[in-house]
Design an enzyme around this catalytic site. Structure first.
Site, mmCIF file in Angstrom:
data_model
loop_
_atom_site.group_PDB
_atom_site.id
_atom_site.type_symbol
_atom_site.label_atom_id
_atom_site.label_comp_id
_atom_site.label_asym_id
_atom_site.label_seq_id
_atom_site.Cartn_x
_atom_site.Cartn_y
_atom_site.Cartn_z
ATOM 1 N N TRP A 94 41.925 41.457 41.998
ATOM 2 C CA TRP A 94 42.994 40.661 41.194
ATOM 3 C C TRP A 94 43.385 41.627 39.913
ATOM 4 O O TRP A 94 43.805 41.210 39.035
ATOM 5 C CB TRP A 94 42.173 39.558 40.615
ATOM 6 C CG TRP A 94 41.777 38.502 41.716
ATOM 7 C CD1 TRP A 94 42.240 37.945 42.733
ATOM 8 C CD2 TRP A 94 40.178 38.359 41.850
ATOM 9 N NE1 TRP A 94 41.404 37.357 43.573
ATOM 10 C CE2 TRP A 94 40.034 37.530 42.807
ATOM 11 C CE3 TRP A 94 39.204 38.826 41.122
ATOM 12 C CZ2 TRP A 94 38.956 36.908 43.506
ATOM 13 C CZ3 TRP A 94 37.799 38.290 41.756
ATOM 14 C CH2 TRP A 94 37.697 37.528 42.933
ATOM 15 N N HIS A 95 43.582 42.853 40.139
ATOM 16 C CA HIS A 95 43.970 43.853 39.096
ATOM 17 C C HIS A 95 45.299 44.533 39.613
ATOM 18 O O HIS A 95 45.518 45.530 39.160
ATOM 19 C CB HIS A 95 42.937 45.086 38.994
ATOM 20 C CG HIS A 95 41.682 44.345 38.388
ATOM 21 N ND1 HIS A 95 40.509 45.172 38.161
ATOM 22 C CD2 HIS A 95 41.230 43.134 37.924
ATOM 23 C CE1 HIS A 95 39.350 44.383 37.797
ATOM 24 N NE2 HIS A 95 40.128 43.310 37.600
ATOM 25 N N TYR A 96 46.135 43.748 40.299
ATOM 26 C CA TYR A 96 47.286 44.121 40.662
ATOM 27 C C TYR A 96 48.517 44.201 39.280
ATOM 28 O O TYR A 96 48.153 43.344 38.509
ATOM 29 C CB TYR A 96 48.068 43.193 41.717
ATOM 30 C CG TYR A 96 48.173 41.724 41.438
ATOM 31 C CD1 TYR A 96 49.196 41.006 40.700
ATOM 32 C CD2 TYR A 96 47.117 40.674 41.662
ATOM 33 C CE1 TYR A 96 49.355 39.796 40.510
ATOM 34 C CE2 TYR A 96 47.159 39.733 41.480
ATOM 35 C CZ TYR A 96 48.332 39.194 40.854
ATOM 36 O OH TYR A 96 48.330 37.796 40.642
ATOM 37 N N HIS A 97 49.312 45.199 39.559
ATOM 38 C CA HIS A 97 50.032 45.510 38.391
ATOM 39 C C HIS A 97 51.339 46.216 38.622
ATOM 40 O O HIS A 97 51.569 46.435 40.002
ATOM 41 C CB HIS A 97 49.520 46.412 37.191
ATOM 42 C CG HIS A 97 48.600 47.660 37.793
ATOM 43 N ND1 HIS A 97 47.439 47.720 38.633
ATOM 44 C CD2 HIS A 97 49.100 48.840 38.097
ATOM 45 C CE1 HIS A 97 47.093 48.789 39.165
ATOM 46 N NE2 HIS A 97 48.277 49.776 38.753
#
Length: 598
Positions: A532-535
């Site tokens: 859940w660390h999409y950027h």
């Protein structure tokens, strides 16, 4: 402030349940799940400024409008309200009173709930990896595993931030939402195993990002209750802030400036829970700030006519400014895990320890134990929902799309419920890649702001990312084989057997390889998950300038993780909250300087 050890972990009567003999497929359903209940309080801050969008006037005016009450939007709005009239628009509900959000034990339940009104909105990337985006006040800080750690000084320098203000902003956040976690047996074994594996030195408890092994912070307090970015609204001036819930922003409203012909944001059109549209406008000198996250911010810009011309015109969207880089540079830190069943009872823990290697990967871990008493008494079946790694997930990954019927899913649920209670013990050790070179893009599917856009992350497209994953898995194998970790693994199950067990677990929708012994590189590809660390999507220098102003238009900024080229620290939430505060202070100071000039 340290946690107190929960009474249930101190009980001398914990049963020792031996590993049941069952098929590998049944064991694999246990990955990353099973937590017992902690104490919970329904008491919520009495925010006078928290309202439903249905109660808002048809037209309103503010100095600043912030779209997205998430990890960046809440501290940003709270800070701006110290001097200005601020409107904060959140498409979701309040987190307060929602036990799935507040209770550490319900972490997986929040992700499992994919109803239209849930705090978590599931999406599947074009890579076949199941993911989630927040739909709640507080954003991703309401859904995540709670780990709190700062960015490195090098990251701060490369971002061009003021180091002193960065540190002040971190401390501002930490006063309300950061805590020191407990260090019980399982997490301590992981810590000591990392040190045995050579991830040194040991840096103790710290929020700082330092090579070696450390205990990081958490947003769960001593009672196991989550504190989120929404708590930072406690800093707001209640006379100057209005927060509207269930307010979905449809598009940005523009006006063309005389003389220059340059577009300028003048407000937003948003929809309430009953489907009625309302307008909010900026006062003279005001700004619109989009803080809708790495999915929502580029999506809103494109819905509002800022983006690639061909893609917008294909959907009948009038192009305000052609900006081909909107939605580009999307990246997600790939995560791979190994599930380790334990012969000994383990504590309930999310992420507490991290090994920051020099290989470009980070090692973290979580554990859980399901006791019969939490599900209604001896012999009662376990809960049906296990977050993203649920029977429903397994069903989706093994059955063709047209055959994914409710009946088929119910059969998978019944299979899960038949598992022996003793099976629900153990944990997982994971590695994630820092700063993946592999990037992708985001595209609109429709003009509906509620619909997830299409996103591709291109996991492991670049060979270096795959090599980093392999090296990270090797470190995990060393931790599992360490003397420190021996009490929490079965000696007759080799690390190779654990890999073969985990590789068959349906963690994503990607095709699997059925070889008896696959390479670590293939293991990385087959078992890739999100952390859940999409950027990306609105990156500095490509879509926004160094002050986060959108290029080509006026009175519009984007302030959130969509502006990042790399995810900061081992986990980004601390830095995203810091950025909201940091930019809020910068904007306040800009206003003071402008007044002095006048």
């Amino acid at each position: 402030m340290a946690f107190q050890r929960p009474a249930y972990l101190a009980s001398p009567t914990l049963p020792v349940v031996h590993l049941p003999r069952m098929g590998l497929a049944r064991w694999l359903l246990l990955l990353l799940v099973c937590f017992v209940s902690c104490s919970h309080s329904d008491l919520a801050p009495k925010y006078r400024f928290l309202k439903q969008a249905t109660d808002a006037p048809p037209v309103s005016y503010y100095d600043y409008i912030v779209v997205g009450g998430g990890t960046a939007g809440c501290p940003l709005a709270a800070t701006l309200s110290q001097k200005f009239q601020v409107l904060l628009l959140e498409r979701g509900d309040s987190p307060y009173g929602n036990k799935n959000i507040t209770n550490l034990a319900s972490f997986a339940d929040t992700l499992a709930d994919n109803s239209p009104t849930s705090a978590s909105q599931r999406f599947v990337s074009e890579d076949g990896v199941i993911n989630a985006r927040a739909r709640v006040l507080g954003g991703g800080s309401c859904l995540n595993a709670g780990f709190y750690t700062r960015a490195s000084p090098d990251y701060v320098r490369k971002a061009g931030w003021d180091g002193q203000l960065v540190n002040q902003s971190y401390r501002w956040v930490e006063q309300l939402v950061a805590f020191q976690p407990p260090m019980l047996q399982w997490q301590s074994a992981v810590r000591d195993g990392l040190l045995e594996a050579g991830v040194t030195p040991y840096n103790g408890f710290t929020y700082d990002h330092i090579y070696g092994t450390k205990v990081g912070g958490t947003i769960f307090d001593r009672n196991g209750e989550r504190h989120t970015a929404a708590d930072l609204l406690e800093y707001a001036d209640p006379q100057r802030l209005t927060v509207l819930l269930h307010a979905t922003t449809a598009r940005i409203l523009w006006r063309t400036q005389e003389g220059s012909g340059r577009p300028k944001a003048r407000g937003v059109l948003y929809r309430d829970a009953r489907g009625r549209f309302r307008s909010a406008y900026l006062r003279e000198g005001g700004e619109l700030i989009v803080s809708a996250g790495a999915m929502g911010s580029p999506q809103l810009l494109m819905l509002s006519g800022v983006g690639p011309r061909a893609a917008l015109e294909k959907l009948g969207i009038r192009v305000v400014v052609e900006q081909p880089m909107v939605g580009q540079g999307m990246s997600d830190n790939p995560m791979n895990a190994i599930f380790v069943p334990s012969p000994s009872p383990v504590e309930i823990s999310l992420i507490q320890v991290v090994g920051i290697t020099r290989l470009g990967s980070y090692i973290e871990a979580a554990s859980g134990q399901l006791f019969a008493s939490t599900s209604g008494g001896g012999g009662s079946p376990p809960p049906k929902n296990f977050g993203m790694f649920s029977p429903q997930t397994g069903q989706l990954s093994t059955v063709p799309p047209k055959q994914r019927t409710p009946e088929a899913i119910n059969r998978a649920v019944r299979a899960m419920n038949s598992l022996d209670q003793g099976a629900f013990r153990g944990g997982f050790i994971l590695e994630k890649i820092y700063g993946p070179l592999s990037t992708g893009h985001l595209e609109l599917r429709s003009r509906n702001p509620d619909e997830n856009p299409s996103v591709t992350f291109n996991y492991f497209k670049e060979p270096l990312d795959l090599r980093r994953c392999v090296e990270g898995i090797k470190v995990i194998e060393k931790v599992i084989d360490s003397k420190a970790f021996a009490p929490f693994r079965y000696p007759y199950i080799s690390t190779e057997a654990l890999l073969n067990m985990t590789v068959n677990f349906p963690v994503n929708l990607r095709p699997k390889h059925d070889n008896d012994s696959i390479s670590l590189a293939q293991y990385c590809k087959d078992t890739v998950m999100t952390i859940w660390h999409y950027h990306g999507g609105c990156q500095v220098g490509r879509v926004v300038d160094k002050d986060y102003r959108v290029l080509g238009v006026d009175a519009l900024r984007v302030i959130d993780g969509s502006t990042f080229n790399y995810s900061p620290g081992t986990n980004p939430q601390a830095t995203v909250m810091m950025l909201g505060r940091y930019m809020g202070v910068k904007i306040l100071n800009e206003g003071l300087q402008a007044k002095k000039k006048d």
